[in-house]
Design a protein around this motif. Sequence first.
Motif, PDB file in Angstrom:
ATOM      1  N   UNK A   1       0.827  -1.196   0.000  1.00 53.18           N
ATOM      2  CA  UNK A   1       0.000   0.000   0.000  1.00 53.18           C
ATOM      3  C   UNK A   1       0.867   1.253   0.000  1.00 53.18           C
ATOM      4  N   UNK A   2       1.905   1.175   0.791  1.00 54.78           N
ATOM      5  CA  UNK A   2       2.787   2.329   0.911  1.00 54.78           C
ATOM      6  C   UNK A   2       3.518   2.597  -0.403  1.00 54.78           C
ATOM      7  N   UNK A   3       3.888   1.500  -1.094  1.00 54.86           N
ATOM      8  CA  UNK A   3       4.556   1.659  -2.387  1.00 54.86           C
ATOM      9  C   UNK A   3       3.649   2.386  -3.370  1.00 54.86           C
ATOM     10  N   UNK A   4       2.356   2.016  -3.325  1.00 51.76           N
ATOM     11  CA  UNK A   4       1.402   2.672  -4.202  1.00 51.76           C
ATOM     12  C   UNK A   4       1.345   4.163  -3.931  1.00 51.76           C
ATOM     13  N   UNK A   5       1.288   4.514  -2.661  1.00 55.62           N
ATOM     14  CA  UNK A   5       1.245   5.907  -2.247  1.00 55.62           C
ATOM     15  C   UNK A   5       2.480   6.654  -2.732  1.00 55.62           C
ATOM     16  N   UNK A   6       3.609   6.002  -2.506  1.00 56.15           N
ATOM     17  CA  UNK A   6       4.883   6.619  -2.867  1.00 56.15           C
ATOM     18  C   UNK A   6       4.964   6.876  -4.378  1.00 56.15           C
ATOM     19  N   UNK A   7       4.421   5.918  -5.145  1.00 55.69           N
ATOM     20  CA  UNK A   7       4.472   6.067  -6.597  1.00 55.69           C
ATOM     21  C   UNK A   7       3.664   7.276  -7.041  1.00 55.69           C
ATOM     22  N   UNK A   8       2.532   7.501  -6.356  1.00 51.73           N
ATOM     23  CA  UNK A   8       1.734   8.664  -6.733  1.00 51.73           C
ATOM     24  C   UNK A   8       2.522   9.938  -6.438  1.00 51.73           C
ATOM     25  N   UNK A   9       3.229   9.941  -5.322  1.00 50.42           N
ATOM     26  CA  UNK A   9       3.991  11.134  -4.968  1.00 50.42           C
ATOM     27  C   UNK A   9       5.170  11.337  -5.914  1.00 50.42           C
ATOM     28  N   UNK A  10       6.003  10.321  -6.061  1.00 52.40           N
ATOM     29  CA  UNK A  10       6.959  10.453  -7.164  1.00 52.40           C
ATOM     30  C   UNK A  10       7.158   9.127  -7.864  1.00 52.40           C
ATOM     31  N   UNK A  11       6.879   9.163  -9.127  1.00 49.31           N
ATOM     32  CA  UNK A  11       6.823   7.984  -9.957  1.00 49.31           C
ATOM     33  C   UNK A  11       8.237   7.629 -10.401  1.00 49.31           C
TER      34      UNK A  11
ATOM     35  N   UNK B   1       9.402   4.979 -11.721  1.00 45.82           N
ATOM     36  CA  UNK B   1       9.573   4.208 -12.957  1.00 45.82           C
ATOM     37  C   UNK B   1       9.690   5.141 -14.153  1.00 45.82           C
TER      38      UNK B   1
END
Lengths: 183, 414
Positions: free
Chosen positions: B34-44, B46
Amino acid sequence: MGNELSISEDEMSDLMNSTSFSQEEIKRMYRKFCHLDHDRNGVLSVDEFKLIPTIASNPLLPRLIGIFDTNHDECVDFDEFITGLSVFGSDSTDEKKLKLLFDVYDVDGDGFISNGELFYVLKMMTGANMSDAAIQQLVDRTILDTDTSGDGHISFEDFSLSMKNRKVLFETVVGQMSVSNKV
Amino acid sequence: MSSKTDSTHDLSPQQSASPFREPYNLFNHGWSQFQKGYQTIIDDNFTICFEAKTYFPKKWTFLNILQYILKEMLCDLIIFPIRFIIFFVNNFIFAVIFILVKLIPFSQQFRLKLQKQLVLGYGWGWLSSLGVFPTFHGTFPKPQPNYIYVVNHTCMIDYMLLCTQRACGSVGQRTPGFLGWIMKHTIDCCDNIWFDRSMQYERDNLTRRIKTRIQDPEKANLLIFPEGVCVNNEYTLMFKRGAFEIGATVVPVGIKYNKKFTDPYYNTRKVGFFMYCVNMMRSLGVGADVYFLDPVDQKEGESVYQFAARVQNLISDATGMKATGFDGYMKHYPPSGSYMRKIQESLGDEVCEGLRITNDILHSLSPPPPLPSPTTDEEKQRREMAIDVSKWLVDKTELNERQKKKTQKEIKTD
């Protein structure tokens, strides 16, 4: 992308009051939001989230969007987006972070984690790798452990109490969530 | 996977050192995801692997503008014409020579030798026409049977750079257009292996073709770009296992570009190969550092994935790039369900472990505490099924063991 930066003064001060982000941070997040908003309609749909490859393969995607989408209209507007991210702001409290973790499991948003909700989220996480019966057993035990009032579901008070009792996890979760410098 | 790799594949629970020190908590599971998902939204993280550097100044001042205009004039009026002539002459002359060499009846061996020498010159021609200034650290190891050369990928210049040292073949996607023509007619003496990503048959055959290809010491060195896609030379993506599972000795080669004047990253979506060349020619130039590292073998007890990650870290360290665990395949194709199932599988294993622990605790208590009464019919049904859970856990453990053995066998027979 300069012309897309169109937050009015009023909106800006409202956002700054409600979230404690600075003006610069809000502007940056607005750019981020526009970047994600491919069809430029001002809201992020589920499909737009899915365009980020690492998000699309996240089994918890429905919950992730569910947490942002506070008015349950299946999409996330900028207000919701920035409120969702404010949990990571510099003055965010442990309480707020715990509430976020609670909300992951509180699917219908009624302030309680019921037996069915916990089952649903666990099923989402594990897919076909756990039998329903096994998950149910785990859910039952967890509710039994956590629920102090004995009403069959977990309230936020129960939840935060149990999290604080498990100190190791509490520190992991709350510690990991300070990513505000990245916003 | 090594600790350096900033990885999305690192699916282990956060507290892996002390798994679920009691009391056990269910809410631990999935939190990392879940946290990874959040982090990706903040800075992607990939997407930034494929972003080119921009060269426009942030603020336009008088000095900036003057500098910009002078630079553009120098590049467009003087450098570009010279480079374009070199580009044209190089390709024209070598095309003629290559065709002639094919037509004149030399002995097979002599022809091959001649062609390999020609490729060196052709490579230098390309480099000077594109304005690449290379520095080589170490020497290119001699071709040996069962050696494979693994390189990080930014653009076609990677291949040209190494071709100036010794003729080498590569494994890659078959491409149409101008680049396809070069692939087919000039560098075919290097025994390249071209294939089509979208054709299952060719992909299946690939490992076998590479294996037989590298056994022949007469053939040129074989380069493999295990990332599978062009990256912007700031990050390395996950190295695919293909190059590492054939049992060859791997020679890591790192290439780092100096992007002061232009970014050599080749974004296939934006420009074609010819326009890419023109853009390169219109710049002041690009520096390139090529690092030849010591050959490495797979260690005993090391899995193919660990081996690949180790080589990735070697190259990342040598070139100063950041290692990531992303799969480059996701750049071209939307992630398939199988990637998500992999995450779910590992989460499932975690939860199973949790269930085992609660079961153990339960058995140690007597009598076991009563369960809360079910509120819906569905719950009732599941509760009834739950009696067999202990048996299911045993089955699940056996199944996992069997699967593990099966995959190990597969790797061995390959």
